[in-house]
Every structure is written in structure tokens, then in C-alpha cells.
Write an enzyme that holds these catalytic residues in place. Sequence first.
Site, mmCIF file in Angstrom:
data_model
loop_
_atom_site.group_PDB
_atom_site.id
_atom_site.type_symbol
_atom_site.label_atom_id
_atom_site.label_comp_id
_atom_site.label_asym_id
_atom_site.label_seq_id
_atom_site.Cartn_x
_atom_site.Cartn_y
_atom_site.Cartn_z
ATOM 1 N N LYS A 1 0.816 -1.210 0.000
ATOM 2 C CA LYS A 1 0.000 0.000 0.000
ATOM 3 C C LYS A 1 0.854 1.267 0.000
ATOM 4 C CE LYS A 1 -0.759 -0.311 5.000
ATOM 5 N NZ LYS A 1 0.179 0.753 5.353
ATOM 6 N N THR A 2 2.005 1.249 0.703
ATOM 7 C CA THR A 2 2.884 2.424 0.705
ATOM 8 C C THR A 2 3.424 2.674 -0.699
ATOM 9 O OG1 THR A 2 3.509 1.971 2.994
ATOM 10 C CG2 THR A 2 4.908 3.484 1.761
ATOM 11 N N ASP B 1 -3.194 7.218 4.542
ATOM 12 C CA ASP B 1 -2.730 5.845 4.758
ATOM 13 C C ASP B 1 -3.277 5.337 6.098
ATOM 14 O OD1 ASP B 1 -1.422 3.501 4.341
ATOM 15 O OD2 ASP B 1 0.601 4.286 4.639
ATOM 16 N N ARG C 1 3.397 -10.001 10.652
ATOM 17 C CA ARG C 1 4.713 -9.328 10.745
ATOM 18 C C ARG C 1 5.812 -10.280 10.264
ATOM 19 N NH1 ARG C 1 2.979 -5.264 9.784
ATOM 20 N NH2 ARG C 1 1.052 -6.466 9.644
#
Length: 737
Positions: free
Chosen positions: A35-36, A227, A608
Site C-alpha cells: 500500500k505504501t 494511509d 509481521r
Amino acid sequence: MEDKIDLSVLNNAQLVALKQITGPVMVLAGAGSGKTRLVTYRVAYLIKELGVLPENILAITFTNKATNEMRERLFNLLGDEAQDIWISTFHSMCVRILRSNISNLKSSDGTSNFDSNFSIYTDSDRDRALKSVIKELNLPDDYLQKASYHISNAKNKHLSPWEYQKEYFDEQNIEEITKIYSAYQSYLANNNALDFDDLLFKTYDLFLSFPSILKRYQNRFMFIHVDEFQDTNKIQYLLVKALSGEHKNIFVVGDEDQCIYSWRGANISNITDFKKDFPDYKMFKLEQNYRSSKLILNLANKLIKNNLSRNEKELWTQNDVGAKVEYYKAKDEFDEADFVARNISDLVKNYGYKYKDFAILTRLNAMTAPFEEKFLNYNIPYRVFAGKKFFERLEIKNILCYLKMITNPYDSTSFSRIINFPKRGIGETTVKTILELANFHGVTPYNIILSSEEYLVENSLIKKVKPFRDIVEKLLEEYEQDGPVEFIKQLIKIAGFYEEYSSGSEEDMARLVNIDNFLLLTSQYFANNPKDSISDFLQSITLTSDIDEYDDKDNAVTIATVHAVKGLEFRVVFIVGLEERMFPIVRTYSSSSDMEEERRLMFVAITRAKERLFLTNSRTRFMYGKRDYCVPSRFLSECGVEESESSVRTYTGVKETSTFSEFAKKRFNLGNNFDKKEDVDLAKKYSVGRKVSHPKFGQGVITGNFGIALTKCVTIDFESVGVKTLSVEYAPISVIE
């Protein structure tokens, strides 16, 4: 820089979302789905290929770390054009708006309470102010925690004291809480100070009260990007809704499966409200995961499907199947910590991993102690997040209070803290008298100090405060003459910090080192931001978070709560303490929505991990003053990890009956033949009575080596720290011949 942006790095789903340029857009982006990258390339695409001016773009993130990462990526894509894009956190954006406009906000008497040099109160500053208010209202000290919660809750919903009382009329002690809230706001105004929640609250106030100011920012920000949209609270949503009111080109990226901050106001219903408020919105989904192995991702998908309040999506990846997910059921928390330490040591020693590749994730801060102890035993470097932050250390806090007092004379909280630091014999009664005189005359506390004759201050008080007055006068003189870095150096000398910590004790030496590190940090900050003022520097410090301190260049294991590492990724993750009442935590049992948030928290923890994932719990754990038997977390069965008699389990769907998995047997050289020559030699080398030394614990005597062939551990009675059980394979033990 080239005129075109290379979009080949985006997948089809990202590309389709990027090219939806106008109107409201919602992107549901799963964990690790890039997404970034999407937001970064969309901003670059707008500028390079559509000719949008950089200053007409706003990109909002949730942490300084994410802000810096996005800024760095955009500079790589755009060069100097990137410097005019507003890339910031919500709080930083609001500070920037308020520094330019806050003087427009008026109090009830028509005067302005604030100027552009307002202080930003940290949590500890807020608590200090609240304690003062509660004391003035003659209320018990135990109101602090409940008042703090309710005031934050009210501000996050943009409710005044009286509006909050009306909405929460049935809340216990609501009248007293309302009085505290009202008095606290007056205290802040008198000190030209805002707390974190005020930064958002006052900005929205500004927009409501001055439509012309809102219009100016609406016209500027033609394209708005948000975001981590699932983490927005009510007032953050109201802010972006207001800012996008003119052009409605708002692009939000989020994932309700990762909404884990309801306890600080995050509102998952903002996703629903977005759909209502922007009925012509377009929705896109990013489901390809670039981070985790297939086995880890399958585990995460199985878990999160148990939540009902979500948009249906399924993460998939082209990554390898990966190592099997391991489950270990420990005897107790120390056995659990030992299992983790042994695995880390072995993976570093034999499989090419570095310590920075590992994260130990807990549900609660209080669960880290056994791991810290074992890591010391095994000589494993580690770093605990959510520990005492550098800027919260006593000596650093006092330097910052001096700086706040000089830049914002109205800040009586900082003034009260440092008027008697270092000690000058100025007591609480004297401080109270000064503050009362300042309030009576409508001036700052150090107006009273510097012009005491003008305000008819008694000679006895003037004599008491003269040493502090001399320091303030000298500091004001230096402030006018020196640049920021030189002034801070002089402040530390003039205020007497070096003399205060000159005893030569280990504690004082550590504080002097911290002061040196602070000076180094300030030098680096102003070298990178030559146009910034000391107020800007103080703002950057105040708005930092735990995750901003993370640096993957530090070769150390990360020990943290799951909340603290959202946004990070690690090659190897251990999720520990997976027991009912611990994870999920006990308070969630009465609410299905709270239980779903706990499940989302577990989902975040699992995702993660990139390559290896370990899940652990304990049969017994010391809790609430006694040792209790523990029930395995429901999340284990929901993930597909089966319960059995095994102590170590791998996520395969097939039961194993051995005490250790084949993987663990191979890794630790555990077989059934314990009378090999090397085992005999090992038992002889570490026989009971032998003297040994350890670089941290000093000298000691071996008091037990039972089962050393299996466990590779011995019990040692150290002269300095008492009895420890250490691994002879990994701990830095030397036998004294």
C-alpha cells in the site's frame, strides 16, 4: 529525473487503483500488499504525468517513520519536486496549520489565549497539569486516570465539557469529570499549551469557526491521500472530510482486518461513514501479499475468517511455501523464554540469521521480563519497545523544560519543574506564590521573577529566587545571540547540569552520556533542518512514537507488544503467551467487538513474519500474585494449530506424538543415544563444583548438570546475582581451571 514514472513495479490491482484519479477512492489493502508503494507511485504519477503541482497534494500517514519512508521514496522518484508535497502525520499537519492560524481562536472574553509558540504537552506534562487542576478542585488524586481517559475520549469525538456531560450523563462521577475537563482546558489556555488531542480538536475548531481558513486549505489540497485509514478516530475523519470538501479527490487506503487501536479512539465505522458521506466512491482491493510465506499467510487467513465485521478478502502470495509454523507448549514462562532463546541462538549460529531479524511479540508489556533475563543468560542483544523513552529520562526532560520555558514564557508546567533544578532551596510554597502572582497580574511566571520589584514581590521571595533569576537572565541573553545548537550547549552549562551529575557514580555517568547523545541529536537535527527554530525541534521530539525509534541497523532482537510493531516486518517472529485471559486478554470476554479486535491483533502479529513463525504458550504462569494453570488461546485452534500431548508442534495438520518435533531434534542434536563420548566429555567439563566465569554475572560455581546431554544447560550459583540456569552451548561461560 525522467518525465515518466515506471509503473511496471505495480501489479494489476495496484495499477487500476492508481489510475482512478478523480473522486473519492477507497482501497482495502491487506497486510504486506504494497500500500505504501501504491500511495507513493500515485503521488508521483499525479505530478509527473498529470502535471499536478506538488503543493496541491497532501499525504497523511500515522507515524513519523512512515512519513520519512514515503518522503524518501518520493525524493527518489521526483527529486527536489518532492519537497513541496505535504507529507505528514495527522498531528504534524495540525501543528503546522495551528502555528499559522491559532491566534484567530478567541476565548469567551474575546481575547486570544494562544500564540504560535504554544507548547505541546507530552503525556507526563498532561498528567502533571491534571494533578494540579484536581488539587485545586479539592478532588481526590484517584480522579487522574479516569479524568485523563474521559478528556481524551471527549476530544477525539470533538465534544466540549458540557457536550460530553450531556452525552455521557449516566457515567459515574460525570459532573466532577466535566469540572476537571473545563478547568484543565483553562489551565492549558493560560499556559499557551496544547496536549496531543488538542492539536486535532483545535484545528477542527479553527475550520468550523473560520470557513475562510478552511477554504484556503481546501483549495490548496486538491488531492488528499490517507494511509492506514482504519486507524483514524472520529475527529481525524472529520478533518479529512472537511479538507476534501471542495474537490472530493480523497484517496484512502486501509484494512479493517488491522484495526487494533480502538482503545485510543480508532473507529472502524469510519470505513462505513466514508461510504455514506461519499456515495460515488470507488472501491479496490489489494490481496497479493509480498511479505510472508504461503504457510504463514494461510495461518493468518484461517484466523481472520472468524471475524464477522469485515469486507471479504483473502490474501495470497507468490512467495515460497516456507518453513513450517512451530507451536511450543512450555512448562512455564521461563521454559517458554528458554525455548525462544535457544531457537534464536541456533538460527543465528547455524542458519545465517542476524539478531535484528527476530521479534518477540507479546500482548502486554508486563510479559517481557523472562525473555530479557534469558537473553542476558544467552548473551543475546535485545531492545524492548515501550520501555522508558530517551526523551522521558529525567535529565533530558529537564533540558526540554528549560527550552520550553524560554520559547513559551507562559508554560508554567515547565517553569515549575525546573525552577528548583538543580536544587536551589526553592520550595513548593514559593513556586505557588509566584504562580498566583503571575495569575493575578496576568503575566508570565518569569515576568514575576525578572521584574519582581515592579510587581511588589516580597524581599524574602526575591532573595530565594535570585539564583534562578540570574540563570534566566543569562539564558535570555544567550538566546538572542546564539544559534539553536550553540544555545542548547550553553543552556546545559549555565543551568548547571554538568555540576549536578559530577559525582562520578555509574548513574551520573550514564546521565552525562545521555546529555552528550542529546547534543549530538540536536546537532544532527539542525544540520538537516537549518531553517528550523528550537520550537520546531521541540515539536519534532514531542510528536515521536515508539515505532519511530526502531532502527533496523541495530543488530538486536526486538521485544515488543504487538501494538508497538504495527508497520514493521521481521524474518522471524515469536508470538508468545498465547493463553486465554492473556491473548485474548480477559477484558474482551464480554464483548464480541472487543474479541474481534483481539483477533485482528493476532492477525497483525502473524503477518509481521516473513519466513518463520513460532507460537508459544505456557501450562502455568505467575499472574495476579499466584501461579495459575493456563488454557491455550482459542486463536491456536482457529489458526489450525492442533492441541496434543506434544511440547513442540509444527503447523502441518498432522499430529506428532514425540516430545520434540523432528525439526527441533535435528536442530538441537537431540537423539536417544545420550552416552556418546562428546556427551560424557561435556558432563565432565561442566561437572558439579567446577568454577566458571561469565562476562556479565562474574564468577560462580556449578551446582547442577542433570540431563546436560539433552538440555545442554547447567545450574550455576554466581557470587553477584545468585543462581542462574545457562546453556553451555550458547551462553558465554568459561571454565576456570
